[in-house]
Design a protein around this motif. Structure first.
Motif, PDB file in Angstrom:
ATOM      1  N   THR A 125      -1.298   9.207  -2.470  1.00  0.00           N
ATOM      2  CA  THR A 125      -2.962   9.329  -2.427  1.00  0.00           C
ATOM      3  C   THR A 125      -3.195   8.361  -3.462  1.00  0.00           C
ATOM      4  OG1 THR A 125      -2.938  11.674  -2.015  1.00  0.00           O
ATOM      5  CG2 THR A 125      -4.777  10.578  -3.135  1.00  0.00           C
ATOM      6  N   ASP A 126      -4.206   7.731  -3.175  1.00  0.00           N
ATOM      7  CA  ASP A 126      -4.839   6.512  -4.245  1.00  0.00           C
ATOM      8  C   ASP A 126      -6.261   7.007  -4.601  1.00  0.00           C
ATOM      9  OD1 ASP A 126      -4.696   4.294  -5.788  1.00  0.00           O
ATOM     10  OD2 ASP A 126      -5.447   3.020  -4.236  1.00  0.00           O
ATOM     11  N   PHE A 127      -6.461   7.153  -5.807  1.00  0.00           N
ATOM     12  CA  PHE A 127      -7.709   7.503  -6.544  1.00  0.00           C
ATOM     13  C   PHE A 127      -8.500   6.136  -6.764  1.00  0.00           C
ATOM     14  CE2 PHE A 127      -5.290  11.629  -7.155  1.00  0.00           C
ATOM     15  CZ  PHE A 127      -6.363  12.479  -6.437  1.00  0.00           C
ATOM     16  N   PHE A 198      -4.052  -8.118  -6.216  1.00  0.00           N
ATOM     17  CA  PHE A 198      -3.505  -6.732  -6.910  1.00  0.00           C
ATOM     18  C   PHE A 198      -4.428  -5.993  -7.459  1.00  0.00           C
ATOM     19  CE2 PHE A 198      -4.373  -9.657 -10.461  1.00  0.00           C
ATOM     20  CZ  PHE A 198      -4.755  -8.846 -11.182  1.00  0.00           C
ATOM     21  N   GLU A 199      -4.013  -4.593  -7.419  1.00  0.00           N
ATOM     22  CA  GLU A 199      -4.637  -3.498  -8.301  1.00  0.00           C
ATOM     23  C   GLU A 199      -3.698  -3.031  -9.314  1.00  0.00           C
ATOM     24  OE1 GLU A 199      -6.166  -0.911  -5.583  1.00  0.00           O
ATOM     25  OE2 GLU A 199      -8.033  -2.141  -5.304  1.00  0.00           O
ATOM     26  N   LEU A 200      -4.241  -3.391 -10.454  1.00  0.00           N
ATOM     27  CA  LEU A 200      -3.493  -2.583 -11.597  1.00  0.00           C
ATOM     28  C   LEU A 200      -3.770  -1.188 -11.626  1.00  0.00           C
ATOM     29  CD1 LEU A 200      -1.958  -2.635 -14.215  1.00  0.00           C
ATOM     30  CD2 LEU A 200      -4.252  -3.196 -15.513  1.00  0.00           C
ATOM     31  N   GLU A 201      -2.655  -0.336 -11.663  1.00  0.00           N
ATOM     32  CA  GLU A 201      -2.568   1.075 -11.734  1.00  0.00           C
ATOM     33  C   GLU A 201      -1.635   1.663 -11.996  1.00  0.00           C
ATOM     34  OE1 GLU A 201      -3.837   2.805  -7.725  1.00  0.00           O
ATOM     35  OE2 GLU A 201      -4.965   0.989  -7.207  1.00  0.00           O
ATOM     36  N   MET A 202      -1.583   3.063 -12.469  1.00  0.00           N
ATOM     37  CA  MET A 202      -0.380   3.557 -12.765  1.00  0.00           C
ATOM     38  C   MET A 202      -0.456   4.905 -11.731  1.00  0.00           C
ATOM     39  SD  MET A 202       0.058   3.872 -16.774  1.00  0.00           S
ATOM     40  CE  MET A 202       1.573   3.976 -16.826  1.00  0.00           C
ATOM     41  N   ASN A 232       1.671  -1.370  -8.499  1.00  0.00           N
ATOM     42  CA  ASN A 232       0.523  -2.523  -8.077  1.00  0.00           C
ATOM     43  C   ASN A 232       0.307  -2.232  -6.664  1.00  0.00           C
ATOM     44  OD1 ASN A 232      -0.501  -4.658  -7.119  1.00  0.00           O
ATOM     45  ND2 ASN A 232       1.057  -6.206  -7.805  1.00  0.00           N
ATOM     46  N   ASP A 233      -1.027  -1.864  -6.251  1.00  0.00           N
ATOM     47  CA  ASP A 233      -1.710  -1.455  -4.949  1.00  0.00           C
ATOM     48  C   ASP A 233      -2.334  -3.053  -4.279  1.00  0.00           C
ATOM     49  OD1 ASP A 233      -2.476  -0.246  -2.728  1.00  0.00           O
ATOM     50  OD2 ASP A 233      -4.519   0.284  -3.915  1.00  0.00           O
ATOM     51  N   TRP A 234      -1.197  -3.603  -3.922  1.00  0.00           N
ATOM     52  CA  TRP A 234      -1.775  -4.837  -3.192  1.00  0.00           C
ATOM     53  C   TRP A 234      -2.609  -4.578  -2.045  1.00  0.00           C
ATOM     54  CZ3 TRP A 234       0.591  -9.177  -5.147  1.00  0.00           C
ATOM     55  CH2 TRP A 234       1.763  -8.938  -5.757  1.00  0.00           C
ATOM     56  N   GLY A 252      -5.891  -3.205   5.213  1.00  0.00           N
ATOM     57  CA  GLY A 252      -5.967  -3.841   4.029  1.00  0.00           C
ATOM     58  C   GLY A 252      -5.399  -3.390   2.575  1.00  0.00           C
ATOM     59  N   LYS A 253      -4.651  -2.525   2.954  1.00  0.00           N
ATOM     60  CA  LYS A 253      -4.008  -1.819   1.753  1.00  0.00           C
ATOM     61  C   LYS A 253      -2.667  -1.330   2.220  1.00  0.00           C
ATOM     62  CE  LYS A 253      -7.280  -1.103  -1.471  1.00  0.00           C
ATOM     63  NZ  LYS A 253      -7.342  -1.185  -2.855  1.00  0.00           N
ATOM     64  N   ASN A 254      -2.241  -0.856   3.586  1.00  0.00           N
ATOM     65  CA  ASN A 254      -1.023  -0.204   3.891  1.00  0.00           C
ATOM     66  C   ASN A 254       0.180  -1.193   4.066  1.00  0.00           C
ATOM     67  OD1 ASN A 254      -1.404  -1.184   6.313  1.00  0.00           O
ATOM     68  ND2 ASN A 254      -1.610   0.672   7.364  1.00  0.00           N
ATOM     69  N   SER A 347      -3.715   5.972  -9.706  1.00  0.00           N
ATOM     70  CA  SER A 347      -5.025   6.223 -10.539  1.00  0.00           C
ATOM     71  C   SER A 347      -6.181   5.519  -9.664  1.00  0.00           C
ATOM     72  CB  SER A 347      -4.684   5.396 -12.031  1.00  0.00           C
ATOM     73  OG  SER A 347      -4.198   4.251 -11.587  1.00  0.00           O
ATOM     74  N   GLY A 348      -5.913   4.546  -9.117  1.00  0.00           N
ATOM     75  CA  GLY A 348      -7.003   3.483  -8.841  1.00  0.00           C
ATOM     76  C   GLY A 348      -6.964   2.576  -9.733  1.00  0.00           C
ATOM     77  N   THR A 349      -7.624   1.067  -9.535  1.00  0.00           N
ATOM     78  CA  THR A 349      -7.466   0.129 -10.424  1.00  0.00           C
ATOM     79  C   THR A 349      -8.109   0.455 -11.653  1.00  0.00           C
ATOM     80  OG1 THR A 349      -7.948  -1.266  -8.418  1.00  0.00           O
ATOM     81  CG2 THR A 349      -8.281  -2.320 -10.651  1.00  0.00           C
ATOM     82  N   ILE A 350      -7.518   0.043 -12.903  1.00  0.00           N
ATOM     83  CA  ILE A 350      -7.697   0.364 -14.262  1.00  0.00           C
ATOM     84  C   ILE A 350      -8.424  -0.799 -14.919  1.00  0.00           C
ATOM     85  CG2 ILE A 350      -6.809   1.350 -16.464  1.00  0.00           C
ATOM     86  CD1 ILE A 350      -4.431   2.278 -14.782  1.00  0.00           C
TER      87      ILE A 350
HETATM   88 MN    MN Z   1      -5.921   1.058  -5.303  1.00  0.00          MN
END
Ligand code: MN
Length: 415
Positions: A125-127, A198-202, A232-234, A252-254, A347-350
């Motif tokens: 799951t991505d928040f 990229f998306e910076l996430e934890m 990293n949620d490319w 666009g995400k998977n 987390s979603g992009t921080i």
């Molecule tokens: Mn994301």
């Protein structure tokens, strides 16, 4: 606390950390492991030698496995006891320091091992829990005056992502193909994304299975979280912006997300607890919580062009999250959705407030309007083929430092 294994003062893998992972040792043998400094320790052999005999509930060699799932399913009492036992074994006064046979058999230099995915991930799951990120995206794509949608401050917005394409750091990612609709063209076109980001996430990892119908309260949520990784949620922005209405992110995400190999436990992160930002308006009862539920973790993103040096392009911090992990898990399960061991919740992009703290190219270049200048003279609006994106994370307080190492991924041309 000091170890008989020496490491530099700025090591991510101090004796205070004791993270867990899975490694291929000497190209021939796979086992769960931990790390201190530059030494990776084979826990399966350590178990066979009897070092964990006194730990109640650890009745079989769960380290002799290709994932950490069996180990983390034993729950906090066991995983915490194992971590403390390892810390004791590595202490400068430990008898292990003189035990040459065990060190010979169980301790490997980091360059003798290859890290694997630490867990099998049944669900992902991505928040979307950074208020700065959500505000930036709202300003760009919707109304600058009302950037946040009406639900945003009332619930941790999220979506179900794809678990099969989450890969370990170092795995190359193919530039995805797809459908896009350029603003200046009447019809959609097909091709390789031109806006790869990229998306910076934890992300946090779950240690238990629940039954359908069951919920987890904010008070119990952290007991169900084994630990965290860098994530990293490319994202392909041009594919995403055409496809997302009305059901949200999809192709666009998977196509890929990358994770760091070492799972840092919540117990190791304990000294770095900090308050969650003030939530206004007040949240519904099931989202209320007590205590410090955020964690002060410094985050950095580097972009490295082919044959070039690393460029530091973003500095952010996990403590900025508007919604904390306990709230995310409470919200995720409030409808009775069951969770599974190994589940990953990102987390979603921080993003922070300053432009240099934005956690995606979309925000850093403001949709490509302000390209980044690289130290080799090139510029970037989005990620190009053969670029490598590296994310690092660490927490520091007094003389305690622990870190996550890094998650790195290189973009290669479409297949
Ligand atoms: Mn994301």
């Amino acid at each position: 606390m000091k170890s008989f294994i020496t490491y530099p003062i700025n090591s991510d893998f101090s004796i205070h950390n004791i993270p867990f992972g899975v490694a291929v040792f000497n190209k021939e043998y796979i086992a769960c492991c931990t790390r201190i400094g530059d030494m990776v320790i084979d826990l399966a052999t350590l178990y066979d030698y009897g070092f964990f005999d006194e730990i109640e509930g650890l009745n079989e060699n769960v380290f002799e496995a290709y994932t950490l799932n069996e180990f983390i399913e034993l729950g906090k009492p066991v995983t915490t006891a194992v971590r403390l036992k390892i810390q004791e074994l590595l202490d400068e006064h430990s008898s292990l320091a003189e035990d040459e046979k065990t060190i010979q058999e169980c301790f490997y230099n980091v360059d003798q091992v290859k890290m694997m995915m630490p867990v099998h991930i049944p669900n992902y799951t991505d928040f979307y829990s950074s208020i700065e990120h959500a505000t930036n995206v709202g300003k760009m794509f919707r109304d600058p005056a009302n950037a946040l949608l009406p639900n945003w401050r009332h619930l941790p917005v999220g979506y179900h992502g794809r678990a099969s394409s989450i890969v370990i750091s170092g795995t190359a990612i193919h530039r995805p193909n797809g459908q896009m609709k350029p603003a200046d063209q009447p019809k959609p076109i097909f091709g390789a994304t031109k806006q790869l980001d990229f998306e910076l996430e934890m992300a946090f990892i779950i240690n238990k299975n629940t039954e359908m119908g069951e919920s987890i309260s904010t008070a119990d949520a952290e007991d169900a979280i084994f630990g965290m990784v860098l994530f990293n949620d490319w994202s392909a922005r041009d594919i995403q912006s055409w496809e997302y209405v009305p059901l949200g992110p999809f192709l666009g995400k998977n196509f890929g997300s990358s994770v760091s190999p070492w799972v840092v436990t919540l117990e190791a992160l304990e000294p770095f607890r900090t308050a969650t930002p003030v939530q206004e308006p007040e949240v519904l009862d099931y989202l209320k919580f007590t205590g410090d539920k955020n964690f002060d973790i410094n985050l950095e993103v580097y972009l490295q062009p082919e044959n070039g040096a690393e460029n530091l392009i973003c500095k952010s911090n996990f403590k900025l999250m508007y919604w904390n992990m306990a709230q995310q898990l409470a919200h995720h399960t409030i409808n009775g959705c069951n969770i599974e061991v190994g589940d990953m919740y990102a987390s979603g992009t921080i993003s922070g407030e300053e432009p240099g703290s934005f956690g995606s190219m979309l925000e850093l270049t403001w949709r490509g309007e302000k390209p980044l200048q690289l130290n080799n003279g090139e510029e970037r609006k989005f990620i190009q083929d053969h670029d490598t994106v590296i994310m690092r994370g660490y927490a520091e307080k007094g003389d305690i430092r622990i870190g996550f190492g890094e998650v790195s991924g290189t973009i290669i041309p479409s297949k």
